[in-house]
Design an enzyme around this catalytic site. Sequence first.
Site, PDB file in Angstrom:
ATOM      1  N   GLY A  14       0.793  -1.220   0.000  1.00  0.00           N
ATOM      2  CA  GLY A  14       0.000   0.000   0.000  1.00  0.00           C
ATOM      3  C   GLY A  14       0.830   1.278   0.000  1.00  0.00           C
ATOM      4  O   GLY A  14       0.353   2.335   0.402  1.00  0.00           O
ATOM      5  N   LYS A  37       8.952   8.395  -8.460  1.00  0.00           N
ATOM      6  CA  LYS A  37       9.061   6.941  -8.306  1.00  0.00           C
ATOM      7  C   LYS A  37      10.171   6.524  -9.254  1.00  0.00           C
ATOM      8  O   LYS A  37       9.930   6.302 -10.451  1.00  0.00           O
ATOM      9  CB  LYS A  37       7.742   6.245  -8.650  1.00  0.00           C
ATOM     10  N   GLY A 115       9.303   4.073  -3.175  1.00  0.00           N
ATOM     11  CA  GLY A 115      10.187   2.992  -3.585  1.00  0.00           C
ATOM     12  C   GLY A 115       9.443   1.924  -4.376  1.00  0.00           C
ATOM     13  O   GLY A 115       8.302   2.123  -4.810  1.00  0.00           O
ATOM     14  N   ASN A 174      -0.834  -0.572   7.340  1.00  0.00           N
ATOM     15  CA  ASN A 174      -1.947  -0.581   6.394  1.00  0.00           C
ATOM     16  C   ASN A 174      -2.716  -1.886   6.605  1.00  0.00           C
ATOM     17  O   ASN A 174      -2.253  -2.961   6.233  1.00  0.00           O
ATOM     18  CB  ASN A 174      -1.424  -0.485   4.961  1.00  0.00           C
ATOM     19  N   PRO A 203      -7.326   1.753   8.151  1.00  0.00           N
ATOM     20  CA  PRO A 203      -8.284   0.650   8.041  1.00  0.00           C
ATOM     21  C   PRO A 203      -8.389   0.125   6.615  1.00  0.00           C
ATOM     22  O   PRO A 203      -7.989   0.784   5.657  1.00  0.00           O
ATOM     23  CB  PRO A 203      -9.596   1.297   8.479  1.00  0.00           C
ATOM     24  N   LEU A 205      -9.978  -0.502   3.206  1.00  0.00           N
ATOM     25  CA  LEU A 205     -10.957   0.199   2.378  1.00  0.00           C
ATOM     26  C   LEU A 205     -11.239  -0.633   1.136  1.00  0.00           C
ATOM     27  O   LEU A 205     -10.314  -1.121   0.480  1.00  0.00           O
ATOM     28  CB  LEU A 205     -10.428   1.575   1.960  1.00  0.00           C
TER      29      LEU A 205
END
Length: 228
Positions: A14, A37, A115, A174, A203, A205
Amino acid sequence: MKSLFVTATDTDIGKTSVCAGIAHSLKKSGIDVGIMKPFACGVKQKTGFSSKDLSILSNAANVCDPEEFVNPFFFPIPTSPYTAAKNLGVKIDIKHVTKCFRKLNKIHDIILVEGIGGIMTPILKDYAIIDLIKDLNANTIIVTSSKMGTMNHTIMTCNMCKNMKIPVKGLIINNFDSTGYPISELERDLSVLTNLPVLCSLPHLTKFNLADFSEMITSQVDISTLIN
């Protein structure tokens, strides 16, 4: 202010969602944040950035910097940069990556770098993500999960950063696997075992919403402390 590198204990943890949430929060606080990135692998998008992650991050930070700066190396196969470069006959130039980072740093107040995979994901034979973090001289946060095995992966990741003298601001959990560790226990134990703060727990999702995700992060974390 110091740039921030978002790394993780594994792939598909995540990082992109967390990175986007932080970028959105920094932008809302009035900070001119750029995104980067350096290495991306996977299916190439038909429009926009080659990497879907870059589209998400650029939208979150509301920037439109050239793709050759924000993503110097894209490989259209889902593997590590090292393996992708070998398979495709591409030579990876780390100096080019750091040069792109410096160019972006001149344009924006800070750069938020995402990363790829975990910190030991190989880029060159003797050069991994952890080495790139060191070379960029950025603050770091580690995204981890609640799935079984996370204790081992998180502790190893933190110890590697400690050995390399990389400044880690803390952990973000996450919680995408509801069958894993209870979050309260995980927060308690990881903070003791790693000697690092658990910055927040996010939380599960069913659908990512940038504004909601950003709000969840800022409600638990003083974002300004991550870049100082």
